[in-house]
Design a protein around this motif. Sequence first.
Motif, PDB file in Angstrom:
ATOM      1  N   GLN A 148      -5.361  -3.081  -0.121  1.00  0.00           N
ATOM      2  CA  GLN A 148      -6.691  -3.672  -0.304  1.00  0.00           C
ATOM      3  C   GLN A 148      -7.662  -2.657  -0.901  1.00  0.00           C
ATOM      4  O   GLN A 148      -8.429  -2.973  -1.816  1.00  0.00           O
ATOM      5  N   ASP A 160      -1.966  -6.551   6.956  1.00  0.00           N
ATOM      6  CA  ASP A 160      -3.271  -6.449   6.303  1.00  0.00           C
ATOM      7  C   ASP A 160      -3.587  -7.773   5.610  1.00  0.00           C
ATOM      8  O   ASP A 160      -3.310  -7.952   4.423  1.00  0.00           O
ATOM      9  N   PHE A 205      -6.082  -9.347   4.126  1.00  0.00           N
ATOM     10  CA  PHE A 205      -7.431  -9.185   3.586  1.00  0.00           C
ATOM     11  C   PHE A 205      -7.868 -10.372   2.737  1.00  0.00           C
ATOM     12  O   PHE A 205      -8.996 -10.392   2.238  1.00  0.00           O
ATOM     13  N   ALA A 232       1.053  -6.592   1.428  1.00  0.00           N
ATOM     14  CA  ALA A 232      -0.053  -6.316   2.351  1.00  0.00           C
ATOM     15  C   ALA A 232       0.068  -7.161   3.612  1.00  0.00           C
ATOM     16  O   ALA A 232      -0.051  -6.652   4.733  1.00  0.00           O
ATOM     17  N   SER A 255      -4.523  -0.922   5.284  1.00  0.00           N
ATOM     18  CA  SER A 255      -5.349  -1.579   4.253  1.00  0.00           C
ATOM     19  C   SER A 255      -5.478  -0.765   2.970  1.00  0.00           C
ATOM     20  O   SER A 255      -6.479  -0.895   2.253  1.00  0.00           O
TER      21      SER A 255
END
Length: 1288
Positions: free
Chosen positions: A592, A706, A708, A701, A589
């Motif tokens: 993010q 990830d 997010f 990502a 992450s």
Amino acid sequence: MEAAVAELLVCERFHSRHDPRWLLELPPSPLCLACAIETLQDGGASLARKKHVLSCLRDVLIRHATLVMPLLAQDERVCAHFIATLFEILQTVEDGSVLDLLIEVLVLLVVGLKLERYLHYLLDECQKELCKVAATRSSLPMFILLGKLADSIPIFADVWVVEHSNMMEHLAAGLMYPNESIKAAVCYLYGKLYSVPSAAERLFVHFTERLCGIFLTTLKNSQTKELQVNCMGLLRQLLKYDKFVSVIMSNSGKGADSASPELFERESPLPLMIKKLLLSRDEVLQVASAQCMAAVLVHSPATYAPAFINADIPEFLFECLFCMSEILIWSIYCCLLLLTEEPLFFSKCHTVYGIEPVLRSLKEILHLNNVELQKQGLLLFTEILKWQPAEIKLFTNTSVFKDAVSVLLEALNCPVLEVAAEAVKAVAAILRKDHVTIPPVLYRELQKLVEGVLKRCSDLPLPILNRRLMGQPASRHQNKTVSQQGQFLQSALESFRNACRLAVESQSDPVAQENSFTAPNSENEDTLKSFSEFLLKISDSLCIPIVMKYSERAVHPALMEVLISILNTLFSVMPDSSKRFSMKLASSSFIQLNLELKAKFCTAQSNPGLNHACSSFLHSICLNLHSSSKKLEDSSQEGKFDKVISFLVHDLSELLQKSLPQLNFGIQESLSLLSETPESFCLDEMLRSHQYSLLLLFYFAFSQGDKFVPETELFSAIRSFLLSIQDQGDCPPPYVFKAVLYLLAICQDKTEALDLASLSAIRRILDSISDLSLVYVHHPLLLNFFLRYPEFMGRFGHRILHLWLSCEDYSHTESEDTDKRLSAGFSDSLNNFNSLLCMLKGNPSTLLVLLDLVCVGTSEVAHKVLITLKAFLKIDENAHVCDLLRSQFLQILQNLLVENNSSVLQVNQAQPLLLNLLFLVQLRHETERELDSTDFRLLHLVSNLSGKCSPTDHEILHPSLNYLYWSLQQTTPASQKTVVAMLFSNTPLLELLEKIIHLTWLPACSSEPALPSSSEALLCSAWLLISSLLTQQHIYNTEVDHIICLDVDQVFTALAFKRKKPTLFFVSILQFLRAFFRQNLCSSFVKFAVRSTDEHGNELPQSEEDASLCPVAMRHVAFLVIRLQNLLLQKDLLLSQTVIGCLEVLLEYLYSRNPITASHIVSQPWNKFLLISLLDSVDNSFLHPEILRLVALFIRFQSTRIISPIEIGRILEEAASTKLPELSDVTISALRSFLVQLQSGKCQVDSTQAASVQTLLESLPSTSRSQPTFTGMICLGGVAVSLSHIRD
């Protein structure tokens, strides 16, 4: 004695005339102030008496000032008289102790009365006396008194310079008097006057015109410590002011003693004086000189430091560090710190000379409890490391560098955080390429430093949560502690960043790469590579976790800026590992995190450093992740493809560099921006750039897990983006559209299907892309995305599936335990393989696309298609799929035959794969089935295709013979008859089979090497096919156009090969012999050729036994029996079934031709040993199908020597105690055969056993009611084997 003392304190001669108020009733004796004054005036009083009175007065003025001072203040006349009396005595007394008491009492009176007129009185009187004195020697008490007054009265200096400035000439004259006591007193008084800034300002002219030269001469020529100390005290006061420093350090000699002109031969005499004092070995003078030097330098190091440096004073300062005085070490540290601001200090190599004393002093003071001294020393070390020129090596050998590391490690472990913080700053400064490249570079020592810094950080307590949010105000101490911890952590990160930068810089330096002092052929772990690996490892284990845990409580932009900068540098520390490192960061992450930091701290041009660090990090990680994707280019166009990729990477880099600094949005703002549509009349390029960059960030990502951003919201935003570019007619770059496709595929399962407008936009962009590999991401969901929509599958399915298969690794799927590994989720590749099979099951029409790839794709892709379809056919139960595949196979094979219309087949890579797949489709049918027209057409094509092959075309013949064998075995009798007729009508096929069979004994008759495994598998298939054809031809009496002739000796000799053969090899030949013996070695399809002469041409003799067994001879039979017995002991189930079956038909053949020979063979003692060996292998259980069949065979041919009544009884007992319904069909059938043989009377049994036999026969279940046994087709080592054929 007490009376005598009292007499001294109250004088009877004078006391009677004194007012009682002057009597002080004080313990231990009363004191009359009037008596004391008169006693001091009394010329007849002894000096001792006066001294005692002065002592008593001093004690009273000190202890009882609150009683005495108000009493004296009542009568000013008495006070004035008292002071005048004391001053008169001061002029006449020469005793030093009395003078000290007089001066002290006078000072106490003037200070205690707090009346300025008494001060003026004393100043006036002192001036008068100084003017009267013929010899300056008598002025010492005056100077001492004035010095004490100046020390005790704050306004003394101002009063002096304003109203009594004419006394300054007396002070200057006192400095020139050759008495060092007077000079010391004058210097003391000067020091007090110049300690007051206002007075010093008024006295500046006096200093420049009179005092400066005289004072410097006095300082130079001073001999007594008192004078030296007071001179240094005056000098310290003078050096507080810039103007005075400038005069002292300038080449001015006004007012100097003409007798000492050498004092000003140089530009500045002060450095020489300080050097002299530093050499004095007197600690007080050394401290004073160091403090004075620091006082000069603090005004302007650039102006005054060269004078001290040229005088080589730094060397003497370094030498003075070899002491135990904390104040002296502190003073020297201060001087050296100020000198570090002057480049000349370094260029003259003073630091190279002094680094060892600095390290030694640091080592000593770290054992003390003086925190400030430790901090100052570490600060000095840091400044030296920081400003040392790169061209001048600070550490001239490895031992000094190791000492520096040792000192820093000790300081890092200091329990006082402030000291450790200074040590961390020093570590950051020492991690510089010119400091560590000695050579060799001591990378292990650097690792110790870095590890020590980070471990010290891990020991820090986590900051307390914000108490304001909890309703409790945080204390100032807590805020200070948190601030110190944050600053310490930031310094530690800066040192780690310097270590990373050092590793990157060293990559271009051959000297820093390897340790040149390593012994030849020995492995050296102290290398740049090991150091770089260490940095990556410790960043993962300590650096990142420490900062993230700290940031959970309090996020500091400056701290995060350093961390992000470190991560960005780590990409270059080990370029080979940058891709893996990027994947790990993205999956953790960090994309993010950077976006959140930018959104929270970098809006409205705030925190530009953090914004730059985050933008650079995102740029680097995106490029690394982009380059980590697999290359899918065609090797024939590799150069062209590389140019395209290079251009796209450059374009991607420019896009990110331009857009990332401006992307300071939260998640919802980013999604809104992604959904935004520019004005139709004016395309907003900045908006498009921001949208493209956001899509790339989300893609990278999401690709690392990830997620997010809410998937449903992201899917909706991308759909709006697609409609926007459709309306504007835009065409995003391939790398952006790759991100769009991937994100849509990932989010598709949690959202509804795309509408027609979105599909149209995607299809338009895909049509404009010449090479789909530019937008392809190898992920099951992307493949499913294309398979989901017919609009994509019809147009792009072939290319997408080709890309998918090109990226897949199928090496693990070809092992025997593939199914087990698939079910266990062995790897990502196996998971992908499973995903593809699920997609095929949900979308069978994709199979046709896969089949097309067999013909048009590469050999590697075609092979993977075969593996895929093979696995799919094992899990799919849809009969329609098989029909679809067979129909497609028919068309493909027809095209192949049209292309190969010659009599000799031109083999290509697609043919074997197709035939393999065709066989696999047929193999799915476990039970017999009626063949349809498609099957017969396929059979015709395969047989014709096989007939055109040569025996060496293993890849085609092997699957073809498997298919033909299946067609004979796994069909109904009606279809079977047609199949037999079709095959026997194909003469080229029969001729080919004969050629293949003859290869069986070819290696045994020549010097050629043994056949490869593929040839052995082909031989097995050929023998099994011939045995099946032999049986079916006999059943249907089919007309044969070609007879296969086999040499009887060679056939039997084939079973005797000494080199290791697979079990199936013997099974296939024995299966042929079994079928041939069953026809009494007489067939219109196969003939045994018998040799009548030996190899020399002599006619072979033939016995009666040989004649009765023709075309075989007794030697053939004996050899075969022995070989069967040996093979039976191999304990292989399939081989055992084949051997027993062959033995049964052999004995039947022998019994029909020569019963004596058959009986003789059965009665051989070796058979008894064979039976015992078999029983040992099955835990002495007779209820084993092969053992029961063998025992029944012996009984059938009346071999009582082999099977005794006891053994028969054991079999019956075991059968009676067994649950018969639980036995397999094969075991029940063998047991029934055994019982029938017993009941036939061929073996004598008693009445009990006969009854048991009858009971068991009645109790045996029918095979139709027992547990079903698989009797279909299996594939062993690539050879199709019909179990029903073997067991028949």
